[in-house]
Design an enzyme around this catalytic site. Structure first.
Site, PDB file in Angstrom:
ATOM      1  N   HIS A   1       0.837  -1.201   0.000  1.00 32.70           N
ATOM      2  CA  HIS A   1       0.000   0.000   0.000  1.00 32.70           C
ATOM      3  C   HIS A   1       0.878   1.260   0.000  1.00 32.70           C
ATOM      4  O   HIS A   1       2.053   1.210   0.364  1.00 32.70           O
ATOM      5  CB  HIS A   1      -0.855   0.046   1.281  1.00 32.70           C
ATOM      6  CG  HIS A   1      -1.968  -0.948   1.330  1.00 32.70           C
ATOM      7  ND1 HIS A   1      -2.101  -1.861   2.353  1.00 32.70           N
ATOM      8  CD2 HIS A   1      -3.011  -1.163   0.497  1.00 32.70           C
ATOM      9  CE1 HIS A   1      -3.178  -2.592   2.150  1.00 32.70           C
ATOM     10  NE2 HIS A   1      -3.755  -2.203   1.031  1.00 32.70           N
TER      11      HIS A   1
ATOM     12  N   CYS B   1      -2.359  -0.159  10.027  1.00 32.40           N
ATOM     13  CA  CYS B   1      -3.435  -1.040   9.509  1.00 32.40           C
ATOM     14  C   CYS B   1      -4.439  -1.503  10.547  1.00 32.40           C
ATOM     15  O   CYS B   1      -5.536  -1.899  10.191  1.00 32.40           O
ATOM     16  CB  CYS B   1      -2.868  -2.315   8.912  1.00 32.40           C
ATOM     17  SG  CYS B   1      -1.299  -2.190   8.206  1.00 32.40           S
TER      18      CYS B   1
HETATM   19  C1  CIR Z   1      -3.646  -7.937   3.116  1.00 34.42           C
HETATM   20  O1  CIR Z   1      -2.857  -8.383   2.284  1.00 34.42           O
HETATM   21  O2  CIR Z   1      -4.647  -7.332   2.782  1.00 34.42           O
HETATM   22  C2  CIR Z   1      -3.357  -8.173   4.575  1.00 34.42           C
HETATM   23  N1  CIR Z   1      -2.718  -9.443   4.742  1.00 34.42           N
HETATM   24  C3  CIR Z   1      -2.498  -7.066   5.142  1.00 34.42           C
HETATM   25  C4  CIR Z   1      -3.173  -5.725   5.115  1.00 34.42           C
HETATM   26  C5  CIR Z   1      -2.333  -4.658   5.707  1.00 34.42           C
HETATM   27  N2  CIR Z   1      -3.022  -3.402   5.668  1.00 34.42           N
HETATM   28  C6  CIR Z   1      -2.438  -2.235   5.553  1.00 34.42           C
HETATM   29  O3  CIR Z   1      -1.236  -2.146   5.367  1.00 34.42           O
HETATM   30  N3  CIR Z   1      -3.199  -1.161   5.569  1.00 34.42           N
END
Ligand code: CIR
Length: 254
Positions: free
Chosen positions: A160, A247
Site C-alpha cells: 500500500h 493497519c
Molecule cells: C492484506 O494483504 O490485505 C493483509 N494481509 C495485510 C493488510 C495490511 N493493511 C495495511 O497495510 N493497511
C-alpha cells in the site's frame, strides 16, 4: 475525543492475503497479545478504543484500516482490492454510521484505506495492486464538496501507499523512496528509512507521538534524532500477515 476502532485477530489469520511476503507460521496467541498491547498503546496516547464485532471467518479482519477512510466530514467505505476482504466492510459501515454520513466505493472500482494518506486537506492515493484509478475517481467525487485535493501516487514494490510513506510530524513524512516517488509530496520534509529496514516507513502518528514497530531500531534512531517522540510496539506476528501499525485501527475525532 479520538476514537480508535479496532478488531481482534481472527483465528484464521494464518490464511491471510500475502503479496510481497512468503508465508510464515503465525503464533496466534502472540498475535493476540501484541494486538492487545497495540490497543493499550493507543489508549495510553489518549484514544478511546471501540472494538468492532469479531469476524473469525475473515483472516485479515484485524486490519481495519483498509475498510474505510474516516474524515471529519464523512466516512467513505472502501471496496478492498482483494475479494476475500470485501465482506469486512459491512460491519465497519454499521459501526461508523452513528458518527458520520457514509459514502461507499462502488464496483468495479477498488480502494484500500491503506492506500490513502491524508495530510491536512490533501489526500494522496496509492495506485497499487489494491486501489485503482476508478476507486480514486470515486474518492475524488465523494470528498470534492469539502475542498480536499486528491492526488494519485504510483506505488511499486510494496502493498500500500502507507507501506512506503506515512506522516511522522506535522510537516514530515517517513518514506522509503524505493517504493514511491519522493517528488509527489511537494514541500513536506522527507525522512528516509534506514536502507537496511525497507519496511520501516509505516508509522502511526497520534498527536505528536509516533507508534513504531520494535523491528526497526535504525529508523527509530533517525526519528528520534529529528526530535520526534517514539513509542515502540512489538508487532512481529501482525507483520507476518503483511500488516503494520497503521493497519490495525481507524482513528478519528468523535
Ligand atoms: C492484506 O494483504 O490485505 C493483509 N494481509 C495485510 C493488510 C495490511 N493493511 C495495511 O497495510 N493497511
Amino acid at each position: 475525543m479520538l476514537i480508535a476502532m479496532t478488531r481482534g485477530v481472527s483465528p484464521d489469520m494464518g490464511r491471510c492475503e500475502l503479496t510481497h511476503l512468503a508465508r510464515e507460521v503465525i503464533d496466534l496467541d502472540l498475535a493476540r497479545a501484541q494486538h492487545r498491547q497495540y490497543e493499550a498503546c493507543l489508549a495510553a496516547l489518549g484514544c478511546e478504543i471501540r472494538r468492532l464485532p469479531p469476524e473469525p471467518a475473515l483472516p485479515d479482519s484485524v486490519f481495519v484500516e483498509d475498510t474505510a477512510l474516516v474524515l471529519d466530514e464523512l466516512a467513505l467505505i472502501a471496496r478492498p482490492g482483494a475479494a476475500s476482504r470485501r465482506p469486512e466492510t459491512q460491519s465497519v459501515a454499521e459501526a461508523l454510521k452513528p458518527y458520520r454520513s457514509l459514502a461507499t466505493i462502488q464496483a468495479p472500482g477498488t480502494l484500500d484505506g491503506g492506500d490513502v494518506l491524508r495530510i491536512g486537506r490533501a489526500l494522496y492515493v496509492g495506485l497499487s495492486s489494491r486501489s485503482d484509478p476508478a476507486g480514486l475517481e470515486q474518492l475524488r467525487a465523494a470528498v470534492a464538496p469539502w475542498g480536499y485535493t486528491v492526488r494519485g501516487v504510483p506505488v511499486d514494490g510494496c502493498l500500500h501507499l502507507k507501506s512506503a510513506v506515512t506522516q511522522v510530524a506535522e510537516d514530515t513524512l517517513l518514506i522509503n523512496p524505493a517504493w514511491v516517488d519522493s517528488s509527489a509530496f511537494g514541500n513536506l520534509n522527507l525522512l528516509e528509512v534506514d536502507p537496511s529496514e525497507p519496511l520501516a516507513a509505516n508509522a502511526l502518528l497520534i498527536d505528536t507521538t509516533v507508534l513504531f514497530p520494535a523491528a526497526y531500531p535504525s529508523t527509530r534512531r533517525r526519528l528520534e534524532e529529528q526530535g520526534i517522540s517514539v513509542k515502540v510496539v512489538e508487532v512481529s506476528e501482525l507483520a507476518k500477515a503483511e500488516g503494520g501499525v497503521t493497519c490495525c485501527s481507524l482513528i478519528f475525532n468523535e
